[in-house]
Design an enzyme around this catalytic site. Sequence first.
Site, PDB file in Angstrom:
ATOM      1  N   ASP B  15       0.858  -1.200   0.000  1.00 25.51           N
ATOM      2  CA  ASP B  15       0.000   0.000   0.000  1.00 25.51           C
ATOM      3  C   ASP B  15       0.891   1.247   0.000  1.00 25.51           C
ATOM      4  O   ASP B  15       0.577   2.270  -0.622  1.00 25.51           O
ATOM      5  CB  ASP B  15      -0.924  -0.003   1.236  1.00 25.51           C
ATOM      6  CG  ASP B  15      -2.307   0.577   0.929  1.00 25.51           C
ATOM      7  OD1 ASP B  15      -2.374   1.611   0.251  1.00 25.51           O
ATOM      8  OD2 ASP B  15      -3.323   0.015   1.375  1.00 25.51           O
ATOM      9  N   HIS B  18       1.831   3.159  -3.288  1.00 27.88           N
ATOM     10  CA  HIS B  18       1.046   4.311  -3.770  1.00 27.88           C
ATOM     11  C   HIS B  18       1.682   5.617  -3.297  1.00 27.88           C
ATOM     12  O   HIS B  18       1.894   6.543  -4.071  1.00 27.88           O
ATOM     13  CB  HIS B  18      -0.381   4.268  -3.216  1.00 27.88           C
ATOM     14  CG  HIS B  18      -1.239   3.174  -3.768  1.00 27.88           C
ATOM     15  ND1 HIS B  18      -1.590   3.100  -5.096  1.00 27.88           N
ATOM     16  CD2 HIS B  18      -1.834   2.101  -3.174  1.00 27.88           C
ATOM     17  CE1 HIS B  18      -2.371   2.038  -5.298  1.00 27.88           C
ATOM     18  NE2 HIS B  18      -2.529   1.418  -4.141  1.00 27.88           N
ATOM     19  N   HIS B 195      -8.832  -4.443   6.718  1.00 29.85           N
ATOM     20  CA  HIS B 195      -7.812  -3.523   6.191  1.00 29.85           C
ATOM     21  C   HIS B 195      -8.408  -2.124   6.216  1.00 29.85           C
ATOM     22  O   HIS B 195      -9.426  -1.872   5.573  1.00 29.85           O
ATOM     23  CB  HIS B 195      -7.469  -3.959   4.757  1.00 29.85           C
ATOM     24  CG  HIS B 195      -6.557  -3.029   4.001  1.00 29.85           C
ATOM     25  ND1 HIS B 195      -5.203  -3.281   3.839  1.00 29.85           N
ATOM     26  CD2 HIS B 195      -6.796  -1.864   3.338  1.00 29.85           C
ATOM     27  CE1 HIS B 195      -4.658  -2.307   3.107  1.00 29.85           C
ATOM     28  NE2 HIS B 195      -5.600  -1.437   2.788  1.00 29.85           N
ATOM     29  N   HIS B 197      -8.174   2.335   6.244  1.00 27.57           N
ATOM     30  CA  HIS B 197      -7.471   3.574   5.894  1.00 27.57           C
ATOM     31  C   HIS B 197      -7.919   4.684   6.842  1.00 27.57           C
ATOM     32  O   HIS B 197      -9.011   4.633   7.408  1.00 27.57           O
ATOM     33  CB  HIS B 197      -7.719   3.945   4.427  1.00 27.57           C
ATOM     34  CG  HIS B 197      -6.841   3.165   3.500  1.00 27.57           C
ATOM     35  ND1 HIS B 197      -5.591   3.588   3.111  1.00 27.57           N
ATOM     36  CD2 HIS B 197      -7.012   1.949   2.914  1.00 27.57           C
ATOM     37  CE1 HIS B 197      -5.037   2.690   2.318  1.00 27.57           C
ATOM     38  NE2 HIS B 197      -5.875   1.680   2.183  1.00 27.57           N
ATOM     39  N   TYR B 286     -13.309   6.242  -4.187  1.00 31.63           N
ATOM     40  CA  TYR B 286     -11.982   5.647  -4.279  1.00 31.63           C
ATOM     41  C   TYR B 286     -10.961   6.665  -4.768  1.00 31.63           C
ATOM     42  O   TYR B 286     -11.272   7.526  -5.599  1.00 31.63           O
ATOM     43  CB  TYR B 286     -12.007   4.439  -5.212  1.00 31.63           C
ATOM     44  CG  TYR B 286     -10.774   3.592  -5.087  1.00 31.63           C
ATOM     45  CD1 TYR B 286     -10.391   3.073  -3.852  1.00 31.63           C
ATOM     46  CD2 TYR B 286      -9.976   3.315  -6.195  1.00 31.63           C
ATOM     47  CE1 TYR B 286      -9.253   2.305  -3.737  1.00 31.63           C
ATOM     48  CE2 TYR B 286      -8.838   2.539  -6.079  1.00 31.63           C
ATOM     49  CZ  TYR B 286      -8.476   2.038  -4.843  1.00 31.63           C
ATOM     50  OH  TYR B 286      -7.335   1.280  -4.726  1.00 31.63           O
TER      51      TYR B 286
END
Lengths: 337, 337
Positions: B15, B18, B195, B197, B286
């Site tokens: 991740d 990114h 998971h 964010h 997204y």
Amino acid sequence: MSQRSFEILDVTLRDGSHAMRHAITEQQVIDTAKGLDQAGVNYFEVSHGDGLGGSSLQYGLSKVDELKLIEAAASVCKTSKVSVLLIPGIGIKEDLQDAVKAGAKMVRVATHVTEADVAAQHIALGRELDLKTVGFLMMAHMASVEKIVEQAKLFESYGAEVIYVTDSAGYMLPHEVTERISALKQSVDCEIGFHGHNNLSMAMANTVAAVQAGATYIDGSLRALGAGSGNTQTEVMVAVLERLGYQTGIDLYSIMDVANDVVAPFMQRPQEITGSSLIMGYSGVYSSFLLHTQTAAKKFGVDERDILVELGRMKAVGGQEDLIYDVAQSFAVKKAL
Amino acid sequence: MSQRSFEILDVTLRDGSHAMRHAITEQQVIDTAKGLDQAGVNYFEVSHGDGLGGSSLQYGLSKVDELKLIEAAASVCKTSKVSVLLIPGIGIKEDLQDAVKAGAKMVRVATHVTEADVAAQHIALGRELDLKTVGFLMMAHMASVEKIVEQAKLFESYGAEVIYVTDSAGYMLPHEVTERISALKQSVDCEIGFHGHNNLSMAMANTVAAVQAGATYIDGSLRALGAGSGNTQTEVMVAVLERLGYQTGIDLYSIMDVANDVVAPFMQRPQEITGSSLIMGYSGVYSSFLLHTQTAAKKFGVDERDILVELGRMKAVGGQEDLIYDVAQSFAVKKAL
């Protein structure tokens, strides 16, 4: 305007003073204050990080006299009111009288969680001066729920209208916040507030827990600017609490604009959870211990984290900085054996 | 070694790709992998941010071939195992076979939350290759609990051993995580993962909610390095979950050392909650929509936040980028009226 579920009190211009090494300028205060006022924040705080009178060699000299900053903030607000922090012993009564002349409308009298009794005269003075008067229990994780209730009752008896549970070290987890706020709701008639720090990445969850338990004052700072890993991030709090169905009374886009267009550009560094701030939150030790601990760790060749965790276990409080060297030495001795 | 309450799977090297614009080097992988291995992390992920085969003009070209990075990571681990992400359509079966030759021991096959059916062959291949095989439901906030259960059952029928609820947009709040994880625990026999964010500053609270609801795989990244506002911060998660009485199997000081001494120095920027990342989390859109939205906002002279919030309301999904311009235009028209 619809009824607010609670007041979001912004502390960017006070707790942020720590992160800015007390170098906040008049222009920064004016721009931030205008933005907060326009966004619909009813109260925001302006003072040295350690409260009125904090500008000193010991706590850090302010670049600009805080009375000037308070005056500048108050002068540009249409509806927002300026709060000041007062830690008895650092600030004195005259400081509060001066702050009122400069335009302050709220005082938050802050003491260590077990020492509310030193605030009696200052809280009385706040009421006398017709300020919204708040009692602020710092390092609230260090006392049992019963002790906090006892101390809150003292604040109430002195005349405080709002009592804050303050997680100064960013140590608390949501269930601990719930427990404390709920107990206070049951025991005093004052409104209850919560002030969080993000050292364990739990400031937002703790703030939501506080609101769900009945807190009606919650603190935040723009871009999280504040001591340690920073505070609950005001603009994010508005988004989250809206999503949860609360009325914040604050316009999301406007508060985002102050955060990102005004505050972010003047920040000296981003608010991250670094090694030091994580271990402060994990051990529950106040940030003023950090520099001494790092010095002691170097001197005795031991890991600063071991010292901080041990100080947390011992429930060391401000004023016990000598302990730091004792603890460091004992680790050095153990290491040598 | 004592029993672990769950596996903490670190995604810094996937991740985080990114946040690093896919410019992670072999040396960075080696240093991070060694640190994770020594700290006691059993699984960590290495791939392009968009998974195997992601290196492309569309998703961003990798500086170093991901197979080289996987090989480097696997070569320095004594006990940790390397996971790879595979999004069917971006990665193909041959990519997975190559990754296994390079040393991968786990595959996480990722699909949009309503499209588990495209993963059947890839999950079967994972089992055939004797990998720990995981189904990864992305953008999990966009489907009802019933839909997620249905999709998880598909994953299970294909042979997945673990199924993840993935909050790709950082949109979820703890009660939404609890609801989803609890429903999966009741409906499938697989282990369940989460998971998160941090766009709404809730990654840590969501992760704790997941564990409390029965998740046994949880993702994190060091210093939160990842897409958007980053992931749940691995080293902080270890501290918090220890405080809550769980056995993480990971040494706190060692994992802090990798985070602060290895990863922090190579980060291109800190993981903060900025205006864009907050609004992505608030709207549940997204991150791949962001650049197009900013372009459209500029072209039509409208606020990018209005576009993103509207796209969220419309539940726009990847592939519907054309919608962005339609929405921007409609705001421009409204503005002109």
